[in-house]
Design a protein around this motif. Structure first.
Motif, PDB file in Angstrom:
ATOM      1  N   HIS A   1       0.814  -1.001  -0.122  1.00 51.28           N
ATOM      2  CA  HIS A   1      -0.326   0.309  -0.357  1.00 51.28           C
ATOM      3  C   HIS A   1       1.354   1.466  -0.208  1.00 51.28           C
ATOM      4  CE1 HIS A   1      -2.842  -2.432   1.393  1.00 51.28           C
ATOM      5  NE2 HIS A   1      -3.825  -2.291   0.766  1.00 51.28           N
ATOM      6  N   TYR A   2       2.130   1.348   0.201  1.00 49.81           N
ATOM      7  CA  TYR A   2       3.167   2.109   0.612  1.00 49.81           C
ATOM      8  C   TYR A   2       3.968   2.196  -0.212  1.00 49.81           C
ATOM      9  CZ  TYR A   2       0.502   2.687   4.446  1.00 49.81           C
ATOM     10  OH  TYR A   2      -0.742   3.192   6.288  1.00 49.81           O
ATOM     11  N   GLN A   3       4.485   1.523  -0.879  1.00 44.95           N
ATOM     12  CA  GLN A   3       5.942   0.554  -1.094  1.00 44.95           C
ATOM     13  C   GLN A   3       5.828  -0.416  -1.793  1.00 44.95           C
ATOM     14  OE1 GLN A   3       9.304   1.275   1.519  1.00 44.95           O
ATOM     15  NE2 GLN A   3       8.995  -0.116   2.214  1.00 44.95           N
ATOM     16  N   LEU A   4       6.630  -0.479  -3.406  1.00 49.26           N
ATOM     17  CA  LEU A   4       7.092  -2.005  -3.944  1.00 49.26           C
ATOM     18  C   LEU A   4       7.999  -2.569  -2.738  1.00 49.26           C
ATOM     19  CD1 LEU A   4       6.684  -3.636  -5.976  1.00 49.26           C
ATOM     20  CD2 LEU A   4       8.208  -3.150  -7.235  1.00 49.26           C
ATOM     21  N   PRO A   5       7.173  -3.575  -2.321  1.00 49.26           N
ATOM     22  CA  PRO A   5       8.074  -4.768  -2.307  1.00 49.26           C
ATOM     23  C   PRO A   5       8.966  -5.976  -2.548  1.00 49.26           C
ATOM     24  CG  PRO A   5       5.964  -5.322  -0.881  1.00 49.26           C
ATOM     25  CD  PRO A   5       5.460  -4.014  -2.695  1.00 49.26           C
ATOM     26  N   ARG A   6      10.133  -6.335  -2.591  1.00 48.60           N
ATOM     27  CA  ARG A   6      12.030  -6.081  -2.818  1.00 48.60           C
ATOM     28  C   ARG A   6      11.010  -7.852  -2.371  1.00 48.60           C
ATOM     29  NH1 ARG A   6      16.403  -6.668  -4.800  1.00 48.60           N
ATOM     30  NH2 ARG A   6      17.802  -8.557  -4.503  1.00 48.60           N
ATOM     31  N   ILE A   7      10.749  -9.341  -3.290  1.00 50.20           N
ATOM     32  CA  ILE A   7      10.657 -10.219  -2.224  1.00 50.20           C
ATOM     33  C   ILE A   7      11.435 -10.939  -2.816  1.00 50.20           C
ATOM     34  CG2 ILE A   7       8.584 -12.176  -2.020  1.00 50.20           C
ATOM     35  CD1 ILE A   7       6.258 -10.332  -2.525  1.00 50.20           C
ATOM     36  N   ASP A   8      12.833 -11.664  -1.740  1.00 51.39           N
ATOM     37  CA  ASP A   8      13.840 -11.704  -1.726  1.00 51.39           C
ATOM     38  C   ASP A   8      13.551 -14.056  -2.194  1.00 51.39           C
ATOM     39  OD1 ASP A   8      15.923 -10.722  -3.055  1.00 51.39           O
ATOM     40  OD2 ASP A   8      16.020  -9.298  -1.034  1.00 51.39           O
ATOM     41  N   ARG A   9      12.922 -14.389  -2.546  1.00 55.87           N
ATOM     42  CA  ARG A   9      12.919 -16.061  -2.354  1.00 55.87           C
ATOM     43  C   ARG A   9      13.130 -16.645  -3.653  1.00 55.87           C
ATOM     44  NH1 ARG A   9      10.574 -17.892   2.182  1.00 55.87           N
ATOM     45  NH2 ARG A   9       8.383 -19.104   1.034  1.00 55.87           N
ATOM     46  N   THR A  10      13.660 -17.650  -3.465  1.00 56.19           N
ATOM     47  CA  THR A  10      14.396 -18.400  -4.934  1.00 56.19           C
ATOM     48  C   THR A  10      12.861 -19.411  -5.745  1.00 56.19           C
ATOM     49  OG1 THR A  10      14.474 -21.138  -3.644  1.00 56.19           O
ATOM     50  CG2 THR A  10      16.579 -18.914  -3.644  1.00 56.19           C
ATOM     51  N   ARG A  11      13.253 -19.528  -6.659  1.00 54.26           N
ATOM     52  CA  ARG A  11      11.786 -20.054  -7.378  1.00 54.26           C
ATOM     53  C   ARG A  11      12.124 -21.305  -6.748  1.00 54.26           C
ATOM     54  NH1 ARG A  11       8.739 -21.745 -11.825  1.00 54.26           N
ATOM     55  NH2 ARG A  11       7.572 -22.967 -11.671  1.00 54.26           N
ATOM     56  N   GLU A  12      12.383 -21.826  -5.914  1.00 55.07           N
ATOM     57  CA  GLU A  12      12.310 -23.899  -5.470  1.00 55.07           C
ATOM     58  C   GLU A  12      11.577 -23.251  -4.142  1.00 55.07           C
ATOM     59  OE1 GLU A  12      15.320 -23.725  -8.373  1.00 55.07           O
ATOM     60  OE2 GLU A  12      15.322 -22.520  -6.529  1.00 55.07           O
ATOM     61  N   GLU A  13      12.133 -22.348  -3.304  1.00 53.78           N
ATOM     62  CA  GLU A  13      11.294 -21.807  -2.170  1.00 53.78           C
ATOM     63  C   GLU A  13       9.440 -21.399  -2.158  1.00 53.78           C
ATOM     64  OE1 GLU A  13      14.523 -19.818   0.971  1.00 53.78           O
ATOM     65  OE2 GLU A  13      13.778 -18.224  -1.340  1.00 53.78           O
ATOM     66  N   LEU A  14       9.423 -20.946  -3.813  1.00 56.82           N
ATOM     67  CA  LEU A  14       8.324 -20.228  -3.782  1.00 56.82           C
ATOM     68  C   LEU A  14       7.502 -21.766  -4.073  1.00 56.82           C
ATOM     69  CD1 LEU A  14       9.003 -17.156  -6.135  1.00 56.82           C
ATOM     70  CD2 LEU A  14       7.534 -17.368  -4.011  1.00 56.82           C
ATOM     71  N   ASP A  15       7.552 -22.392  -5.102  1.00 61.29           N
ATOM     72  CA  ASP A  15       7.386 -23.125  -5.171  1.00 61.29           C
ATOM     73  C   ASP A  15       6.908 -24.549  -4.264  1.00 61.29           C
ATOM     74  OD1 ASP A  15       7.344 -23.824  -8.445  1.00 61.29           O
ATOM     75  OD2 ASP A  15       9.432 -24.104  -8.085  1.00 61.29           O
ATOM     76  N   ARG A  16       7.555 -24.751  -3.048  1.00 59.49           N
ATOM     77  CA  ARG A  16       7.384 -25.662  -1.726  1.00 59.49           C
ATOM     78  C   ARG A  16       6.014 -24.733  -0.690  1.00 59.49           C
ATOM     79  NH1 ARG A  16      13.437 -25.632  -1.472  1.00 59.49           N
ATOM     80  NH2 ARG A  16      13.396 -24.314   0.324  1.00 59.49           N
ATOM     81  N   ASN A  17       6.172 -23.203  -1.243  1.00 60.26           N
ATOM     82  CA  ASN A  17       5.782 -22.526  -0.416  1.00 60.26           C
ATOM     83  C   ASN A  17       4.390 -21.933  -1.598  1.00 60.26           C
ATOM     84  OD1 ASN A  17       6.802 -23.326   2.355  1.00 60.26           O
ATOM     85  ND2 ASN A  17       8.216 -22.883   1.425  1.00 60.26           N
ATOM     86  N   GLU A  18       4.255 -21.002  -1.400  1.00 62.15           N
ATOM     87  CA  GLU A  18       3.437 -19.956  -2.031  1.00 62.15           C
ATOM     88  C   GLU A  18       3.247 -19.989  -3.661  1.00 62.15           C
ATOM     89  OE1 GLU A  18       5.835 -18.781  -0.966  1.00 62.15           O
ATOM     90  OE2 GLU A  18       6.586 -16.294  -0.461  1.00 62.15           O
ATOM     91  N   LEU A  19       3.367 -20.554  -4.371  1.00 62.03           N
ATOM     92  CA  LEU A  19       3.383 -21.169  -5.276  1.00 62.03           C
ATOM     93  C   LEU A  19       2.119 -22.829  -5.414  1.00 62.03           C
ATOM     94  CD1 LEU A  19       5.571 -20.254  -8.138  1.00 62.03           C
ATOM     95  CD2 LEU A  19       3.459 -19.053  -7.898  1.00 62.03           C
ATOM     96  N   SER A  20       2.289 -23.353  -4.455  1.00 58.51           N
ATOM     97  CA  SER A  20       2.422 -24.756  -3.759  1.00 58.51           C
ATOM     98  C   SER A  20       0.909 -24.504  -3.251  1.00 58.51           C
ATOM     99  CB  SER A  20       2.765 -25.562  -2.337  1.00 58.51           C
ATOM    100  OG  SER A  20       1.953 -26.089  -1.973  1.00 58.51           O
ATOM    101  N   VAL A  21       0.494 -23.530  -2.846  1.00 59.38           N
ATOM    102  CA  VAL A  21      -0.976 -22.841  -2.301  1.00 59.38           C
ATOM    103  C   VAL A  21      -1.500 -22.574  -3.544  1.00 59.38           C
ATOM    104  CG1 VAL A  21      -2.422 -21.719  -0.919  1.00 59.38           C
ATOM    105  CG2 VAL A  21      -0.670 -22.452   0.237  1.00 59.38           C
TER     106      VAL A  21
ATOM    107  N   ALA B   1       2.867   0.725  -4.253  1.00 52.54           N
ATOM    108  CA  ALA B   1       4.065   0.516  -4.919  1.00 52.54           C
ATOM    109  C   ALA B   1       3.773   0.818  -6.624  1.00 52.54           C
ATOM    110  CB  ALA B   1       3.649  -1.494  -5.191  1.00 52.54           C
ATOM    111  N   ILE B   2       2.422   1.239  -6.376  1.00 51.92           N
ATOM    112  CA  ILE B   2       2.136   1.344  -8.643  1.00 51.92           C
ATOM    113  C   ILE B   2       2.610   2.897  -8.440  1.00 51.92           C
ATOM    114  CG2 ILE B   2       1.327   1.679 -10.251  1.00 51.92           C
ATOM    115  CD1 ILE B   2       1.985  -1.252  -9.784  1.00 51.92           C
ATOM    116  N   LEU B   3       2.022   3.701  -7.431  1.00 52.75           N
ATOM    117  CA  LEU B   3       1.537   5.198  -7.954  1.00 52.75           C
ATOM    118  C   LEU B   3       3.130   6.619  -7.867  1.00 52.75           C
ATOM    119  CD1 LEU B   3      -1.019   6.334  -5.674  1.00 52.75           C
ATOM    120  CD2 LEU B   3      -1.188   5.957  -8.726  1.00 52.75           C
ATOM    121  N   THR B   4       3.392   5.187  -7.314  1.00 54.71           N
ATOM    122  CA  THR B   4       5.239   5.605  -7.410  1.00 54.71           C
ATOM    123  C   THR B   4       5.838   6.031  -7.542  1.00 54.71           C
ATOM    124  OG1 THR B   4       5.810   3.712  -5.068  1.00 54.71           O
ATOM    125  CG2 THR B   4       5.152   5.827  -4.122  1.00 54.71           C
ATOM    126  N   GLY B   5       6.196   4.803  -9.183  1.00 58.81           N
ATOM    127  CA  GLY B   5       7.036   4.541  -9.884  1.00 58.81           C
ATOM    128  C   GLY B   5       6.231   4.341 -11.128  1.00 58.81           C
TER     129      GLY B   5
END
Length: 290
Positions: free
Chosen positions: A105-125, A183-187
């Motif tokens: 809502h305030y700024q663009l978050p940089r999310i430093d996850r590997t593809r393997e980490e995403l596959d095991r967690n967020e993307l798995s959902v 995250a969008i308005l500031t860039g």
């Protein structure tokens, strides 16, 4: 709704109660309430995993679980109950705000996850819900492992078209999160935002606060390549074919549902906590500052 009726328990409170029947009941009540007020789509369930309930990443109180299995189980029960009442659902926030350390809502978050980490967690959902939600909302996080150039997921063709549409084979409606967030308005300028969002594969661009810009947005959309517009319109048309007409409104029906909401709140929180309402500013969105 908080101004005229009872406040239902949130996703975290339902998660902590750990009663799948109460979660499904919440979905059922939500579906009937929305149809009564003329809605046919609810922008939920949140499919993010809570790695830290106190993290300042916009997810506080909104997550159905701390693990993949818990989110799939609980969000799935809510989704089933709500869709069973004819309300279309929206999985969010693809590909997952779970590891964000700042609020989009305030700024663009940089999310430093590997593809393997995403596959095991967020993307798995999200994979589990590809066939079970009617739409997906794309978040405003930057994932260097998926998009090397600093770009919000909501404007990334690699994430929306290549990953969600092609790799995950998602065929439902795809929309951005609110493009009036920091995250969008500031860039990005408005015209650039709309152009990039549709080119990336979104079918809908969500603008929640810059309402006076609607005619300008219509002009911007009209200048986009015809194939992009046709693709988005076809997706919207397929989505609309599945929508259920609303119920006729009656105040008596609302009071009955509102009573069910109170009973659910008591069942989840206990009567003493149920009588404590959430803070009044909780209903306000941070994007109203922009």
């Amino acid at each position: 709704m908080r101004l005229i009726g009872n406040e239902p328990p949130n996703a975290q409170q339902l998660r902590d109660k750990d009663d799948i029947d109460l979660i499904r009941r919440h979905g059922d009540i939500t579906g009937r309430l929305l149809r009564l007020f003329g809605f046919n789509l609810d922008l939920c369930p949140v499919l993010d995993i809570s790695f830290d309930d106190d993290a300042d990443n916009s997810l506080r109180g909104r997550c159905y679980g701390k693990t993949v299995d818990q989110v799939v189980r609980n969000a799935g029960a809510f989704n089933e109950g709500m869709r069973g009442q004819g309300i279309a659902s929206c999985g969010k926030h693809f590909p997952g705000y779970s590891a964000a350390t700042s609020d989009a809502h305030y700024q663009l978050p940089r999310i430093d996850r590997t593809r393997e980490e995403l596959d095991r967690n967020e993307l798995s959902v999200f994979r589990e819900f590809v066939e079970d939600v009617d739409s997906m909302m794309i978040c405003h996080g930057w994932y260097p492992c998926l998009e090397p150039t600093k770009t919000p997921a909501s404007l990334s063709r690699r994430i929306i078209t290549d990953l969600l549409h092609n790799e995950f084979d998602f065929r439902g409606l795809i929309m951005t999160d609110d493009l009036d967030m920091g995250a969008i308005l500031t860039g990005y300028r408005l015209e650039e935002t709309i152009r990039l969002a549709i080119a990336a594969g979104n079918d809908l661009t969500m603008i929640c606060h810059r309402i006076p810009e609607i005619e300008n947005v219509h002009r911007i959309l009209g200048a986009l390549p015809r194939d992009q517009i046709d693709r988005a319109l076809a997706s919207v048309a397929r989505f609309k074919e599945k929508l259920t007409p609303p119920d006729d409104f009656s105040e008596a029906a609302f009071r009955d549902i509102d009573s069910e909401i109170w009973d659910l709140r008591v069942a989840v929180l206990g009567e003493e906590l149920a009588r404590q309402r959430g803070p009044e500013d909780a209903k306000r969105s941070p994007v109203e500052m922009y």
